[in-house]
Design a protein around this motif. Structure first.
Motif, PDB file in Angstrom:
ATOM      1  N   GLY A  65      25.194   1.434 -11.028  1.00 55.95           N
ATOM      2  CA  GLY A  65      24.749   2.867 -11.625  1.00 55.95           C
ATOM      3  C   GLY A  65      23.342   2.875 -11.995  1.00 55.95           C
ATOM      4  O   GLY A  65      22.823   4.068 -12.422  1.00 55.95           O
ATOM      5  N   LEU A  71      21.713   2.261  -5.901  1.00 48.22           N
ATOM      6  CA  LEU A  71      21.637   3.789  -6.125  1.00 48.22           C
ATOM      7  C   LEU A  71      21.216   4.519  -4.609  1.00 48.22           C
ATOM      8  O   LEU A  71      21.939   5.369  -4.301  1.00 48.22           O
ATOM      9  CB  LEU A  71      20.846   4.367  -7.131  1.00 48.22           C
ATOM     10  CG  LEU A  71      21.316   4.162  -8.583  1.00 48.22           C
ATOM     11  CD1 LEU A  71      20.089   4.641  -9.707  1.00 48.22           C
ATOM     12  CD2 LEU A  71      22.690   5.070  -8.788  1.00 48.22           C
ATOM     13  N   ILE A 117      28.604   8.931  -8.678  1.00 48.97           N
ATOM     14  CA  ILE A 117      29.306   8.096  -9.650  1.00 48.97           C
ATOM     15  C   ILE A 117      29.936   8.629 -10.565  1.00 48.97           C
ATOM     16  O   ILE A 117      29.195   9.477 -11.192  1.00 48.97           O
ATOM     17  CB  ILE A 117      28.045   7.032  -9.919  1.00 48.97           C
ATOM     18  CG1 ILE A 117      27.473   6.319  -8.589  1.00 48.97           C
ATOM     19  CG2 ILE A 117      28.701   6.024 -10.830  1.00 48.97           C
ATOM     20  CD1 ILE A 117      26.169   5.480  -9.226  1.00 48.97           C
ATOM     21  N   TRP A 129      28.986  11.191 -13.545  1.00 50.19           N
ATOM     22  CA  TRP A 129      28.020  10.568 -14.221  1.00 50.19           C
ATOM     23  C   TRP A 129      26.682  10.641 -13.514  1.00 50.19           C
ATOM     24  O   TRP A 129      25.745  11.270 -14.115  1.00 50.19           O
ATOM     25  CB  TRP A 129      28.158   8.917 -14.460  1.00 50.19           C
ATOM     26  CG  TRP A 129      26.931   8.355 -15.161  1.00 50.19           C
ATOM     27  CD1 TRP A 129      26.412   8.721 -16.249  1.00 50.19           C
ATOM     28  CD2 TRP A 129      26.384   6.964 -14.918  1.00 50.19           C
ATOM     29  NE1 TRP A 129      25.512   7.742 -16.578  1.00 50.19           N
ATOM     30  CE2 TRP A 129      25.468   6.619 -15.659  1.00 50.19           C
ATOM     31  CE3 TRP A 129      26.980   5.967 -13.937  1.00 50.19           C
ATOM     32  CZ2 TRP A 129      24.897   5.361 -15.700  1.00 50.19           C
ATOM     33  CZ3 TRP A 129      26.220   4.624 -13.812  1.00 50.19           C
ATOM     34  CH2 TRP A 129      25.297   4.319 -14.772  1.00 50.19           C
ATOM     35  N   ARG A 130      26.511  10.439 -12.150  1.00 52.35           N
ATOM     36  CA  ARG A 130      25.396  10.813 -11.187  1.00 52.35           C
ATOM     37  C   ARG A 130      25.998  11.694 -10.031  1.00 52.35           C
ATOM     38  O   ARG A 130      26.899  11.201  -9.410  1.00 52.35           O
ATOM     39  CB  ARG A 130      24.936   9.595 -10.737  1.00 52.35           C
ATOM     40  CG  ARG A 130      24.296   8.692 -11.926  1.00 52.35           C
ATOM     41  CD  ARG A 130      23.057   7.735 -11.349  1.00 52.35           C
ATOM     42  NE  ARG A 130      22.849   6.791 -12.342  1.00 52.35           N
ATOM     43  CZ  ARG A 130      21.891   6.958 -13.385  1.00 52.35           C
ATOM     44  NH1 ARG A 130      21.481   8.344 -13.827  1.00 52.35           N
ATOM     45  NH2 ARG A 130      21.679   6.041 -14.178  1.00 52.35           N
TER      46      ARG A 130
END
Length: 140
Positions: A65, A71, A117, A129-130
């Protein structure tokens, strides 16, 4: 490749066979890292393959992450990733946690467009989270 009707969870090497076996017993479709890759296969390499298959990653690797290359691969390959927020659990605790939130993970994947994510917490919370927008910006 079109994702299968039932989601397939790809178990990262760092989680071990206990998580894979527990999820299989819970009725999940599971693929284990060790069936396709060596333990030292770079994350960027296997993440790309997992994305091609439409599998959903389960991991405890915090680097996935935060590593810029990883990423970008997640974004480019449209990967859905669930990462344990706490990596200091026993294998059985990790297995029980993932099995306990299995339905939440399945629902989360249908309600959130790839790539993303999300974090899985010890108290069974699953939080984004993302998100897709954040990840796709990395490709520009």
């Amino acid at each position: 490749m079109t994702p299968p009707a039932q989601p397939v969870f790809f178990i990262d090497w760092c989680l071990g066979k206990t998580v894979a076996n527990t999820l299989l017993e819970a009725g999940a479709c599971v693929e284990h890292h060790g069936n396709y890759f060596t333990p030292n296969t770079p994350d960027a390499e296997w993440l790309s393959v997992v994305g091609d298959h439409g599998w959903i990653v389960l991991t405890k690797d915090k680097g996935i992450g935060t590593n810029p290359l990883e990423l970008q691969v997640i974004a480019r390959a449209n990967v859905k990733v669930f990462s344990l927020a706490s990596g200091n659990l026993t294998r059985q605790q990790m297995a029980d946690l993932f099995a306990g939130v299995l339905k939440k993970l399945e629902k989360f994947t249908t309600g959130n467009q790839a790539p993303f994510i999300a974090k899985v917490y010890k108290d069974s919370r699953v939080e984004l989270w993302r998100n897709r927008t954040q990840l796709l910006k990395l490709l520009k």
